[in-house]
Design a protein around this motif. Sequence first.
Motif, short mmCIF file in Angstrom:
data_model
loop_
_atom_site.label_atom_id
_atom_site.label_comp_id
_atom_site.label_asym_id
_atom_site.label_seq_id
_atom_site.Cartn_x
_atom_site.Cartn_y
_atom_site.Cartn_z
N SER A 180 103.76 -67.18 20.97
CA SER A 180 103.86 -66.64 22.47
C SER A 180 102.43 -66.56 23.02
O SER A 180 101.30 -66.91 22.32
N TRP A 181 102.43 -65.91 24.18
CA TRP A 181 101.43 -65.84 25.04
C TRP A 181 100.21 -64.94 24.35
O TRP A 181 99.05 -65.29 24.68
N ASN B 23 99.00 -67.03 30.12
CA ASN B 23 100.57 -66.64 30.20
C ASN B 23 101.70 -67.30 29.68
O ASN B 23 102.65 -67.00 29.76
N TYR B 24 101.45 -68.25 29.20
CA TYR B 24 102.33 -69.42 28.57
C TYR B 24 102.59 -69.40 27.06
O TYR B 24 101.64 -69.29 26.31
N ALA B 25 103.77 -69.57 26.78
CA ALA B 25 103.99 -69.56 25.40
C ALA B 25 103.64 -71.20 24.99
O ALA B 25 104.05 -72.04 26.03
N MET B 26 103.33 -71.57 23.73
CA MET B 26 102.91 -72.80 23.64
C MET B 26 103.70 -73.39 22.31
O MET B 26 104.11 -72.53 21.64
N ALA C 72 102.98 -78.62 24.07
CA ALA C 72 103.67 -78.48 25.13
C ALA C 72 103.55 -77.09 25.35
O ALA C 72 103.24 -75.99 24.51
N ALA C 73 103.82 -76.48 26.89
CA ALA C 73 103.72 -75.26 27.33
C ALA C 73 104.88 -74.70 27.95
O ALA C 73 105.49 -75.86 28.73
N ARG C 74 105.10 -73.53 27.92
CA ARG C 74 106.38 -73.13 28.76
C ARG C 74 105.68 -71.91 29.51
O ARG C 74 105.15 -70.97 29.06
#
Length: 127
Positions: free
Chosen positions: A51-52, A30-33, A96-98
Motif C-alpha cells: 500500500s501507499w 500516494n501510489y500502491a506499488m 509497477a505503480a497504481r
Amino acid sequence: VQLQASGGGLVQAGGSLRLSCAASGRTFSNYAMGWFRQAPGKEREFVAAISWSGRSTYYADSVKDRFTISRDNAKITVYLQMNSLKPEDTAVYYCAARSGVYTRLSQITGTNDMDYWGKGTQVTVSS
C-alpha cells in the motif's frame, strides 16, 4: 511516474536477492506499488504488492513466506527481498505503480490494475 528496477542477477537455488525499484515523481508516496514477473513463454504474473503507506502487503501464494516487499517513500524506492530462491522463480521482474483508488491489495493483482511500469530486471536461479 517513471520506474527503474535493478538488482537482478544469477543466484543458486536457496540463495537471496534484493530487487530495488527507483521511482521519479512527487506523487510516489500516494501510489500502491507492485512486483510482477514473467518467465519465458508465460504470461506476466503478480508477485507482491504494498500500500501507499507501507502498512499493508499482499503476496502470491507461490512466494509467500519467502519474499518481502517494502518501500521507503523518502527514498522513493520499493524493494523486493527474495529468500530461499527456487529455479521456478527465474523470470524478468517488473515493478509497477497504481495511482487509482482500491479497497484491498488483493484486488489489484492483474497487469491491467497497474498504471505505470518499469523495465524489468532478470533473475535467474540455477539448480
